[in-house]
Design a protein around this motif. Structure first.
Motif, mmCIF file in Angstrom:
data_model
loop_
_atom_site.group_PDB
_atom_site.id
_atom_site.type_symbol
_atom_site.label_atom_id
_atom_site.label_comp_id
_atom_site.label_asym_id
_atom_site.label_seq_id
_atom_site.Cartn_x
_atom_site.Cartn_y
_atom_site.Cartn_z
ATOM 1 N N SER A 52 96.107 5.199 75.195
ATOM 2 C CA SER A 52 97.035 5.003 74.251
ATOM 3 C C SER A 52 97.644 5.579 74.715
ATOM 4 C CB SER A 52 96.696 4.354 73.026
ATOM 5 O OG SER A 52 96.368 5.125 72.205
ATOM 6 N N GLU A 63 89.497 -4.105 81.239
ATOM 7 C CA GLU A 63 90.514 -5.503 80.910
ATOM 8 C C GLU A 63 90.563 -5.293 78.789
ATOM 9 O OE1 GLU A 63 91.513 -10.168 80.570
ATOM 10 O OE2 GLU A 63 88.967 -9.467 80.884
ATOM 11 N N ALA A 106 92.494 -2.066 78.561
ATOM 12 C CA ALA A 106 93.224 -2.022 78.520
ATOM 13 C C ALA A 106 94.410 -2.825 77.378
ATOM 14 C CB ALA A 106 94.039 -3.152 80.287
ATOM 15 N N ALA A 107 93.616 -4.248 77.008
ATOM 16 C CA ALA A 107 94.120 -4.846 75.858
ATOM 17 C C ALA A 107 94.037 -3.648 74.715
ATOM 18 C CB ALA A 107 93.220 -5.828 75.616
ATOM 19 N N GLY A 136 96.861 -1.178 74.366
ATOM 20 C CA GLY A 136 98.511 -1.455 74.115
ATOM 21 C C GLY A 136 99.078 -1.421 76.293
ATOM 22 N N GLN A 181 99.345 -3.183 79.439
ATOM 23 C CA GLN A 181 99.639 -4.824 80.065
ATOM 24 C C GLN A 181 99.246 -4.165 81.096
ATOM 25 O OE1 GLN A 181 104.338 -4.821 78.998
ATOM 26 N NE2 GLN A 181 103.739 -6.807 80.556
ATOM 27 N N HIS A 182 99.203 -3.393 82.339
ATOM 28 C CA HIS A 182 98.962 -3.851 83.485
ATOM 29 C C HIS A 182 97.498 -3.675 84.129
ATOM 30 C CE1 HIS A 182 103.125 -5.279 83.963
ATOM 31 N NE2 HIS A 182 103.262 -4.657 83.054
ATOM 32 N N TRP A 183 96.479 -3.955 84.626
ATOM 33 C CA TRP A 183 94.980 -2.836 84.840
ATOM 34 C C TRP A 183 94.678 -4.325 86.666
ATOM 35 C CZ3 TRP A 183 91.129 -7.136 85.009
ATOM 36 C CH2 TRP A 183 91.387 -7.845 84.463
ATOM 37 N N ARG A 215 101.312 1.170 81.965
ATOM 38 C CA ARG A 215 102.146 0.524 81.069
ATOM 39 C C ARG A 215 103.097 -0.194 82.264
ATOM 40 N NH1 ARG A 215 101.958 1.927 75.408
ATOM 41 N NH2 ARG A 215 100.805 4.991 75.723
#
Length: 264
Positions: A66, A90, A93-94, A97, A99-101, A122
């Motif tokens: 993060s 996934e 990523a969640a 924080g 958002q693009h993965w 990011r």
């Protein structure tokens, strides 16, 4: 989890935070912690069956992730029996924080395992390409993407996990060198399974200007002796900081780099 301040090596004039990209690469070993070589034997079952401790360790990895703008993952799992069908890229990523993965499965052993590479970001990731790498044993690969950050030139990023065999690595490094776009800056990240000297002696990498930008041992994480995890950059990407994160989260330590971004 707070990243300790590295010994600063500033290679250019001071820039604002907006001018910089914070990058991390880590072989996450499917979320498993390893504290000594004996764990490879006693914990071998975790490569096939789910383990309760993995989710907690993934949360620790996400906490570290993060703090970065781009994270390159190796030895993740895209969802199988051993992860209780959890897509680890996934999930991270969640939790982080970011958002693009993106992910790419290199070795599909369903239902037991789906070995994959991944990016967390990011900023949008465009022009995604998965490249199975040549070698004596199939299952190694590279995932390439273009990082699109407003106000800055697009940055090509490639995460790779190379073979244990030097002969296969040389073929794979030759292949990776041919992926470099003309007149574009590039980052090559990942567990390259070799020391810096091997990379510096590899003429195709030298010819395109790729140079390692971090300098400490990363493996094994409990007593680092070998520098197997790398970030390599083309000359237009000036390094503000680089260091190895000393927090053990797998059998490898993470490498962190902060870069000056060239304006568009």
């Amino acid at each position: 989890m707070t990243i300790p301040e590295p010994a600063v090596r500033d290679q250019g004039p001071t820039a604002t935070a907006a001018d910089r990209l914070r990058v991390l690469t880590l072989n996450i070993q499917v979320g498993m912690q390893t504290a000594h070589y004996g764990h490879y034997v006693t914990g071998a079952w975790r490569h096939v069956l789910p383990s309760r401790g993995v989710r907690n360790n993934l949360d620790r990895i996400a906490e570290l992730a993060s703090q970065f703008d781009l994270v390159a993952l190796q030895e993740a799992d895209a969802g199988s029996l051993r992860t209780a069908q959890l897509n680890q890229v996934e999930y991270l990523a969640a939790k982080a924080g970011l958002q693009h993965w993106q992910l790419a499965v290199n070795r599909n052993l369903r239902p037991f395992a789906q070995h994959c590479l991944g990016f967390l970001s990011r900023h949008p990731l465009l022009d995604i390409e998965h490249h199975p790498l040549p070698g004596r044993v199939p299952g190694r690969g590279a995932l390439a993407a273009t990082l699109a950050q407003p106000g800055y030139d697009p940055l090509r990023v490639v995460v790779a996990h190379l073979a244990l065999s030097r002969t296969s690595r040389q073929v794979q490094l030759d292949y990776l060198a041919r992926l470099v776009p003309q007149k574009r800056e590039l980052l090559l990240l990942g567990d390259l399974n070799c020391e810096t000297d091997e990379l510096l002696q590899h003429s195709p990498l030298r010819d395109i200007g790729l140079q390692p930008v971090s300098g400490a041992a990363t493996f094994p994480s409990w007593k680092p002796q070998r520098r197997l995890d790398h970030v390599l950059a083309t000359p237009g990407l000036r390094v503000a900081h680089s260091h190895v994160v000393p927090t053990p989260l797998s059998d490898h330590l993470a490498v962190a780099v902060e870069l000056h971004l060239p304006p568009a």
